[in-house]
Enzyme design. Structure first.
Site, PDB file in Angstrom:
ATOM      1  N   LYS B  76      39.898   6.222 -64.681  1.00  0.00           N
ATOM      2  CA  LYS B  76      39.225   6.690 -63.468  1.00  0.00           C
ATOM      3  C   LYS B  76      38.485   5.506 -62.860  1.00  0.00           C
ATOM      4  CE  LYS B  76      36.062  10.357 -61.821  1.00  0.00           C
ATOM      5  NZ  LYS B  76      35.247  11.514 -62.222  1.00  0.00           N
ATOM      6  N   SER B 151      36.115  15.913 -59.783  1.00  0.00           N
ATOM      7  CA  SER B 151      36.339  14.654 -59.101  1.00  0.00           C
ATOM      8  C   SER B 151      37.412  13.779 -59.751  1.00  0.00           C
ATOM      9  CB  SER B 151      35.033  13.864 -59.030  1.00  0.00           C
ATOM     10  OG  SER B 151      34.613  13.475 -60.327  1.00  0.00           O
ATOM     11  N   SER B 175      34.011  17.855 -63.600  1.00  0.00           N
ATOM     12  CA  SER B 175      34.971  16.897 -63.034  1.00  0.00           C
ATOM     13  C   SER B 175      36.119  16.486 -63.946  1.00  0.00           C
ATOM     14  CB  SER B 175      34.241  15.647 -62.547  1.00  0.00           C
ATOM     15  OG  SER B 175      33.608  15.911 -61.325  1.00  0.00           O
TER      16      SER B 175
END
Lengths: 475, 483, 95
Positions: B76, B151, B175
Site C-alpha cells: 500500500k 482505503s 480499511s
C-alpha cells in the site's frame, strides 16, 4: 493613581542531554544547518517520536530540588500551530498533566526573603531557528535545534517588581545549573524567559490584562523589558486605553516592546493527548534513586555555611551563587583560611577581578589553596591587609604562591619594635598639632598618624603595633 | 502460478522450479496488462522490482533464506519505502521519493520479499471506496462499475485480480477488512501495537494498524509473521515475544464459541449480505462451533466517536504537510500563510480537507470537552462492550459492511452516507482489537460478501485458525473474477 | 451545533487551507451534516467514564540518551521544494 505590577515567568531551560527529546540526533550547538536532524526532527511522513529517558530524569531532579510534586503519571499533548520552525505543525508538550507540579523558590531582594511559588514544570521540545542572513530572498529554516529537550518552568504571578523577577530568574538559573540539568549558556539560548506582565491599581483584587514578553535571554533584558512594558501599560490605561492580551517582543536597541505578528491565533492551540506517546509513568524507585543522587542544594548549603563557618547569611547566599563558587570557598577554608576572611576575599577582590576579566570561578588563576596561603599570611600578621591585596594581584598575574611573592619582594610586615619606634618618633615630631588634639580628647587624631607611620615604613609596619606605640608615646 | 498459495510459491522457489525474477516478471506483466483498467497500482517500477528479485535469487544461491524470500508483495502506498515514490494517494506527496523505509518495509525486505509495486488507496487512507485517490479511482475486479472499497482498495483489487500474490494494507476504521470484503479476499487487522507504525504515514495514530491482505487466511498468517514485531521506534509498538501466527491454523474448531452481536444483524443490514453471513455461520456450526447471541450496545455510537477522534488526530497529523521540507508547494502565493494555505488547498483532496476541518473544529477552543473528550469516553464504553462480550464467546462474527460494494460515484457526493457504511468495522479500531474479513459468498448482484471475525487482544492466531478451517471447508476464497 | 460561514472560514484559516467562496458554502453544508452525525453522541451520559486516548493501556517506553542518528541532510533535502545553504527556504518571516 498608584499602580501595582504583577509578574509571572515562564522559563525555557534546555536540558543537557546528548540526544534530542524524541530522536537520536545530537543536541550539540553550532553545527552546520540541518545536519543534526533525524526523520522525526524534520517530520517526515510516518516518523514517530521516542522519549529520551535522561530528559525525564532531569525533570525529576528539578521537581525534587524545588520541593514539588513529581507526578507519577503525566501526559504528552500536542500544541497545534503552524510555523516554519515547527516541522510537525505541532509541538509535543505537556498540558493537563505535567511532570512536575508545585514547588517554590526563595528569592532575596534588598535583604528581604520572599517565597515564589511555582505552578508547574513540563517537558517539551524546542523549535528550530529562522535564519535571515546570507540568503537571497526569504527566510531559512535550520532544524538542528528542533527537538532539543526543554523543561518549561512556570511560576505563579507572584512577583511585584522587575527586581523580584530578575532575582527569581537568577535563583532559578543558579538552581538549574547547580543541579546540572542545564548548561546555563544564555547566549546560546539554554535559558530563555517569557515574562507575563500586567498592572492593576493598588488594592484591586483582580489581575489586569497581561501581555507576554517572549524570549528574553539576559537578566538585563528582563529588567529593561519589564520596565518598558510597565511604562507602556500604565500610560495606555492612564490615557483611557485598555490593555489587550498580546505576545510581544522586546527590542534592546530601542528599549521598547511590540506585538508579534505571527501569534494571531495563538489562543487556539487545540491541545490534545499525543496518540503517539502513551502516558509517562514514573515509579517510586526511580524518584528515590534520583533523590539520593541529588547534590546538596543551595538553600541547605547556606544554612550549613552559617552554622558551620559562622558567616553571615548574606555571605552564605553570595557564596552559593554557583556550585563552583561554593566549592571554591569550602576548599579555601579547608586549606586553613579563616572562614570569614575567606568569605571576604572571595566576595571582594576575587569576585571583582573575575567580573572584570569576565571569568568564571573555575577559571580563576588563583586556586583555593593559593588563596588560603595568602589569607594565612594575613592571619599570622606576616603581611597586612593592604599588602595582601597587592600580593593577590601579583599572584593573579604571575601565578606564584603568596609566600614566594612576599619573600621575593620583601613584603614581610615589620614587627621589630625598635625600627617602628624610630619612625613613630619622627612622625610625632613633625605633627605637634595632632598630639594636642589627641590630648584634648580627640581619639581619632592619632589614626591619621598611623597612616604616616605606615607610609614611612613602606607599608610594612603592623598598623596595630604602630597605633599602640603612638598611644604609649603621646599618652 | 498466479493462483498458487504463498506456501506453494515458496516451495517452487525453494525447489528452484522458478526463480524470483521469473515470478516477479509474471506478476509484473499481469499488473501492467490490467492496471490500465483496474488502476490498482500507483507505481510500478519494473527495474526496481527485478533488481530486488535478482537479489533474492542471489541470496538463495548463497545460503539459507527466509520462507517467503523471492515472493512478490504489493505495498500500500502508505508505507514509506526508501527510493520509491510514496504518495499516500495524494497530490501532496505526488513527487515524494521517501528517504527512509517503514518498519514493515524493512521487515519485508529482510525476509527477501520482492516489492512488486505500490498500490492505490484513498488519499491519506481517508475513505471507504478508493474514489478519494489523487491517482484516480480503483475498479472492483468483480464488476467494473463497483467500488473496490477503501482505503486499501488497490491492495484488495491487486490480490483479487491476482496481479499480486499478497499485499500489505492498513486499517484505521475498516480499511483492510472492508475492501477485502468488497473484493472477495482475506485480510486481517492485527491488535493495535502488533505491527509497527514507524514509517507508515499516519491518518489517525491511535487507530492505525497495518496488516496483510491475501487470497487466504494461511497466506495472511505467513505475511503477518513478517510484518509483525516489536519496533523501538514506535512508542506504541508492543514489546512481545515473536509469535507464529500460523501455529494454530490446523486446530479443529470444535468447541469454538462464536458470538453474534444482535446490533450487527439489525436494521440496515442488506438481505443478501445477511443471507451469506447466515450461511457462513451455518458452516461454522457444521465445523463444531457453537453460536451465542451477544450484545454490543454502543455499536451505533462508534460512528460519531470515530468521526471525532479520527479527524481530530488527522487534522494534527497532516499539519506537517506544509510545503516546507517536502511535498507540494504552490507555485503562486503571497507570504508565509499564503504558501501554507495555497499549498494545502492544492495538495489535499476534498475528503481530506473535510476531515482536517472537522478535526480542527472539534479540537478548537471551547469544543474539546463536548466533542473530543466525550468521544474518548464513548470509545471506552465501546471497548468495555467487547470485553463483556468476550466473556461469553471466543470470537465475534458478523458482516464487515451492511451491503456489498456500491457503484462508483454512488456515495461520493454524500460523505455522511459513506461514513454510515463503516458501522460494523469502526468499533474494532476504537477498541484496538484484531479482526478479519473472510470471503463467504456473493450478494444479489454478484459482488462478494465478507464475514467479519473479531477476536480479543492478541488472538490473531485463533482468528486465522477460524478463517483457515472455514476455507478448508469452502471454496469462496478461491473464486476469481473474470478480467 | 451549526456552523456559520464565518465559523468555516475561521476553521479553514486555523487549518491553513485556502477555501474559495463556492467551496465555503459547500463545506458549510457538509460539515454541518457531519456535525449532526457527531452530535448523536453528545447526549450520552458518560459520567465517571475515563477517556480512552490509546488503544492499549500501556506506559511510555523510554530510550537511553545516545546519539544514534547520522547526518542525512543531503538525502532529506533532495525532496525539499526550496533549499539554500543547507537551510529550508520559506517566504520571508517578519516577527
Amino acid at each position: 493613581m498608584k499602580w501595582e505590577v504583577v509578574i509571572g515567568l515562564e522559563v525555557h531551560t534546555q536540558l543537557t542531554t546528548q540526544s534530542k527529546i524524541f530522536s537520536g540526533a545530537s543536541t550539540a550547538f553550532g553545527a552546520e544547518p540541518n545536519t543534526q536532524t533525524a526523520v522525526v526532527d524534520i517530520a517526515l511522513p510516518g516518523a514517530l517520536p521516542v522519549m529520551n529517558k535522561a530528559a525525564v530524569e532531569k525533570a525529576i531532579q528539578f521537581g525534587l530540588a524545588i520541593g514539588a510534586k513529581v507526578n507519577r503519571r503525566s501526559v504528552f499533548a500536542r500544541k497545534n500551530y503552524f510555523y516554519p520552525d515547527l516541522p510537525k505543525g505541532y509541538q509535543i508538550s505537556q498540558f493537563e498533566l505535567p511532570v512536575v507540579e508545585g514547588g517554590a523558590i526563595t528569592i532575596n531582594v534588598d535583604g528581604v526573603d520572599k517565597v515564589i511559588n511555582l505552578t508547574r514544570a513540563h517537558l517539551e521540545e524546542d523549535a528550530g531557528k529562522s535564519v535571515h542572513e546570507g540568503l537571497h530572498d526569504g527566510t531559512g529554516i535550520d532544524l538542528n535545534r528542533a527537538g532539543t529537550p526543554l523543561l518549561e518552568i512556570v511560576s505563579e504571578p507572584e512577583m511585584r517588581s522587575a527586581a523580584e523577577a530578575v532575582a527569581y530568574a537568577k535563583a532559578l538559573y543558579s538552581l538549574v545549573t547547580w543541579i546540572g540539568i542545564c548548561d546555563g549558556n544564555m547566549q546560546e539560548g539554554s535559558f530563555r524567559c517569557d515574562v507575563n506582565v500586567s498592572v492593576r491599581p493598588q488594592g484591586q483584587a483582580e489581575f489586569g490584562t497581561r501581555r507576554e514578553i517572549k524570549n528574553l535571554n539576559s537578566f538585563k533584558f528582563i529588567e529593561q523589558a519589564i520596565a518598558a512594558e510597565v511604562r507602556y501599560q500604565i500610560e495606555l490605561i492612564e490615557d483611557g486605553g485598555k490593555v489587550q492580551q498580546a505576545t510581544v517582543l522586546f527590542n534592546p536597541d530601542t528599549g521598547e516592546t511590540r506585538a508579534m505578528r505571527s501569534k494571531e491565533d495563538a489562543h487556539d492551540y487545540r491541545y490534545f493527548p499525543d496518540p503517539d506517546l502513551p502516558p509517562l509513568v514514573i515509579g517510586e524507585d526511580w524518584i528515590e534513586r534520583v533523590r539520593s543522587a541529588l547534590p546538596e542544594l543551595p538553600a541547605t548549603m547556606q544554612t550549613r555555611f552559617v552554622g558551620v563557618y559562622g558567616i553571615p547569611a548574606y555571605d552564605a547566599v553570595t557564596l552559593t551563587a554557583s556550585k563552583a563558587l561554593a566549592a571554591y570557598y569550602e576548599a579555601t577554608v579547608a586549606a586553613g583560611a579563616d572562614a570569614k576572611l575567606a568569605s571576604n576575599w572571595i566576595m571582594g577582590d576575587i569576585s571583582a577581578t573575575l567580573n572584570r576579566e569576565e571569568k568564571d570561578i573555575s577559571a580563576s588563576p588563583v586556586s583555593s589553596e593559593a588563596l588560603a596561603g595568602l589569607i594565612k599570611r594575613v592571619m599570622d600578621s606576616t603581611i597586612n591587609n593592604k599588602t595582601a591585596k597587592d600580593v593577590l594581584r601579583k599572584m593573579w598575574d604571575e601565578g606564584l604562591a603568596a609566600d614566594a611573592i612576599i619573600e621575593r619582594d620583601g613584603l614581610k610586615q615589620e614587627t621589630d619594635t625598635g625600627a617602628i619606634e624610630a619612625i613613630v618618633d619622627a612622625v610625632l615630631a613633625a605633627n605637634p598639632k595632632a598630639i594636642e588634639e589627641y590630648r584634648s580628647g580627640k581619639e581619632k587624631a592619632l589614626n591619621a598618624l598611623v597612616g604616616q607611620v605606615m607610609k614611612g615604613s613602606g607599608g610594612k609596619a603592623n598598623p596595630a603595633m604602630a597605633l599602640e606605640l603612638l598611644k604609649k608615646k603621646v599618652g | 502460478m498466479i493462483e498458487s498459495s504463498l506456501k506453494q510459491l515458496a516451495a517452487a522457489l525453494a525447489a528452484k522450479q522458478i526463480s524470483a525474477v521469473e515470478l516477479a516478471t509474471e506478476f509484473l506483466n499481469r499488473a501492467e496488462q490490467y492496471n490500465g483498467a483496474l488502476n490498482a497500482f500507483i507505481t510500478l517500477d519494473k527495474q526496481k522490482t527485478l533488481a530486488e528479485a535478482l537479489a533474492a535469487d542471489q541470496a538463495r544461491a548463497n545460503g539459507p533464506v527466509g520462507p517467503l524470500a523471492g515472493i512478490p508483495v504489493a505495498h500500500k502506498d502508505i508505507f514509506c519505502q526508501e527510493g520509491w515514490r510514496t504518495t499516500c494517494g495524494s497530490k501532496m506527496l505526488g513527487n515524494f521519493v521517501s528517504p527512509y523505509s517503514a518498519h514493515v518495509i524493512e521487515q519485508c525486505r529482510a525476509a527477501g520479499l520482492v516489492t512488486l509495486g505500490r498500490t492505490n488507496m484513498d488519499e491519506f487512507a481517508m475513505g471507504s471506496s478508493n474514489e478519494n485517490s489523487y491517482f484516480g479511482a480503483v475498479k472492483n475486479p468483480w464488476d467494473g462499475a463497483a467500488v473496490p472499497g477503501g482505503s486499501s482498495g488497490g491492495s484488495a483489487t491487486a490480490v483479487a485480480a491476482r496481479l499480486a500474490p499478497i499485499a500489505t494494507g492498513t486499517d484505521t476504521g475498516g480499511s483492510i477488512r472492508q475492501p477485502a470484503s468488497f473484493c472477495g479476499i482475506t485480510g486481517i487487522k492485527p491488535t493495535y501495537g502488533v505491527v509497527s507504525r514507524f514509517g507508515m504515514i499516519a491518518y489517525a495514530s491511535s487507530l492505525d494498524q497495518g496488516g496483510p491482505m491475501g487470497k487466504s487466511a494461511e497466506d495472511c498468517a505467513l505475511l503477518l509473521n513478517v510484518m509483525a514485531g516489536f519496533d523501538a521506534r514506535d512508542a506504541t509498538s508492543l514489546a512481545r515475544e515473536r509469535e507464529d501466527y500460523a501455529r494454530d491454523l490446523d486446530r479443529p474448531l470444535a468447541g469454538l464459541r462464536i458470538g453474534l452481536p444482535k446490533e450487527y444483524f439489525a436494521e440496515g443490514l442488506a438481505q443478501d449480505v445477511a443471507a451469506a453471513i447466515d450461511a457462513a455461520i451455518g458452516e461454522y456450526k457444521k465445523l463444531g462451533a457453537t453460536v451465542v447471541e451477544i450484545s454490543l450496545p454502543n455499536t451505533k455510537l462508534a460512528i460519531p466517536s470515530y468521526y471525532v477522534i479520527a479527524p481530530a488526530e488527522a487534522s494534527s497529523n497532516l499539519s506537517r504537510f506544509d510545503g516546507v521540507r517536502y511535498g507540494h508547494r504552490a507555485a503562486q502565493f503571497e507570504g508565509l500563510n499564503g504558501m501554507y494555505e495555497q499549498s494545502r488547498a492544492e495538495g489535499f483532496g476534498w475528503e481530506v480537507k473535510r476531515r482536517i476541518l472537522t478535526g480542527t473544529y472539534v479540537l478548537s477552543h471551547g469544543y474539546y470537552d463536548a466533542y473530543y473528550l466525550q468521544a474518548q469516553k464513548i470509545r471506552r464504553l465501546i471497548a468495555n462492550d467487547f470485553q463483556a462480550a468476550f466473556e461469553q464467546c471466543d470470537v465475534i462474527a458478523g458482516p464487515v459492511a451492511p451491503t456489498t460494494a456500491w457503484n462508483l460515484g454512488e456515495k461520493s457526493d454524500d460523505p455522511v452516507a459513506m461514513y454510515l457504511a463503516d458501522i460494523y468495522t469502526l468499533g474494532v479500531n476504537l477498541a484496538g482489537l484484531p479482526a478479519m474479513s473472510v470471503p463467504v459468498g456473493f450478494g444479489s448482484t454478484g459482488r462478494p460478501v465478507g464475514l467479519q471475525l473479531i477476536g480479543n487482544y492478541f488472538s490473531e492466531a485463533r482468528l486465522l485458525n477460524a478463517a483457515h478451517q472455514f476455507q478448508l471447508a469452502t471454496d469462496w476464497h478461491t473464486r476469481t473474477p473474470e478480467l | 451545533m451549526s456552523l456559520s460561514l464565518d465559523d468555516v472560514k475561521r476553521i479553514a484559516r486555523l487549518a491553513r487551507i485556502a477555501v474559495t467562496d463556492d467551496e465555503l458554502a459547500a463545506s458549510q453544508t457538509q460539515l454541518n451534516r457531519i456535525l449532526t452525525l457527531i452530535d448523536e453522541m453528545r447526549a450520552v451520559d458518560t459520567t465517571g467514564i475515563a477517556p480512552m486516548s490509546h488503544a492499549q493501556d500501556m506506559q511510555l517506553r523510554l530510550r537511553d540518551d545516545a546519539v544514534t542518528a547520522a547526518d542525512r541532510r543531503d538525502a532529506f533535502q533532495a525532496v525539499a521544494p526550496a533549499v539554500e545553504n543547507g537551510l529550508y527556504l520559506v517566504p520571508r518571516v517578519i516577527e
